[in-house]
Design an enzyme around this catalytic site. Structure first.
Site: not given
Ligand code: MN
Ligand code: MN
Length: 285
Positions: A123, A154, A263, A272
């Site tokens: 996921h 994972n 991002f 940023q």
């Protein structure tokens, strides 16, 4: 650490406060956890809902947003907001399935494309971040939210950071999270593979960025040079470190370099610059 903060931590330790639960943060202005816009801090690849661009196709679901890459058979990135408002008691659905919202002509990945590959159906937006309702949880099992991950990644290191993010949430924080993979070729239980079933590219690395704020409103405007941002970059291999996710922290600038995305693009450029150059060194549990 100030003296008062030190006293506070000592007090919590004396109370037997579990190290897995960070001390609760006071919500701003008595704000209650809410469900906020997944892309409030920016759309990293300027994805558009334009079927003529199948490798950077924006999908905005109620529970998360993503940029789909038809050539790679997976998302470039998935973005989601995490707060207690997304949490509840719905059981894990485990109904991995084709995302029928993909436009005609796009590569559609099914659960079976991963079967016997040696890679987990990993996921991006975690099942446990979305269990308010059966429908919400079910949405995380759409294959557009899944990438091939080595089982040790994972189930151990990646999971450990997911759990840490939910611990922060339990401490009255809200998070804006982005995740995806980059590179080609990972190592599963059947060795190194670059593509599954001719459809799904196996990333060499899996990355994630979490922006953490005390529960409050008007979140974008609250992101400052002091905001905690955690960026991680983990190799998609069976030998990934099995204990500390914190060993994989990098800067957002590093992830911008390897992915080519921007991002936090809705955050003022000067903020940023500061946030993206840092590598988090905060607590890891
Ligand atoms: Mn908020
Ligand atoms: Mn940026």
């Amino acid at each position: 650490m100030t003296h008062l903060t030190h006293v506070y931590f000592t007090f919590l330790i004396l109370l037997g406060f579990n190290a897995c639960s960070p001390p609760p943060i006071t919500p701003v202005g008595n704000a209650k956890p809410s469900r906020d816009a997944h892309l409030a801090l920016g759309n990293p690849s300027q994805a558009l809902k334009d079927p003529a661009k199948p490798d950077n196709y924006l999908m905005e679901k109620e529970t998360y947003a993503l940029s789909y890459n038809s050539a790679k058979g997976q998302a470039n990135w998935v973005a989601w907001h995490l707060s207690k408002a997304w949490k509840g008691g719905a059981p894990r659905q485990d109904n991995f399935r084709i995302d029928q919202d993909l436009p005609a002509g796009f590569s559609r990945v099914s659960s079976g494309d991963y079967t016997n590959s040696g890679f987990d159906r990993g996921h991006l937006c975690p099942s446990d971040d979305r269990d308010s309702t059966v429908g919400d949880n079910s949405s995380t099992f759409l294959m557009t939210n899944i990438i091939p991950q080595s089982p040790n990644l994972n189930r151990i290191s990646w999971l450990a950071f997911e759990n840490y993010c939910r611990n922060l949430m339990d401490g009255n924080q809200e998070l804006y999270i982005y995740a995806g993979g980059y590179g080609k070729g990972g190592e599963g239980t059947s060795g190194v593979k670059e593509v599954l079933n001719g459809k799904v590219q196996v990333p060499s690395h899996c990355w994630k960025i979490a922006v953490i704020l005390p529960v409050g409103t008007n979140d974008l405007a609250r992101v400052s040079e002091q905001t905690r941002v955690i960026a991680i970059d983990m190799p998609n291999t069976q030998t990934v470190n099995q204990q500390s996710w914190g060993d994989y922290r990098v800067s957002v600038d590093f992830l911008e370099m390897v992915t080519g995305y921007d991002f936090l693009s809705n955050v003022p450029e000067a903020v940023q610059m500061v946030l993206e150059a840092k590598t988090d060194s905060g607590p890891t549990q």
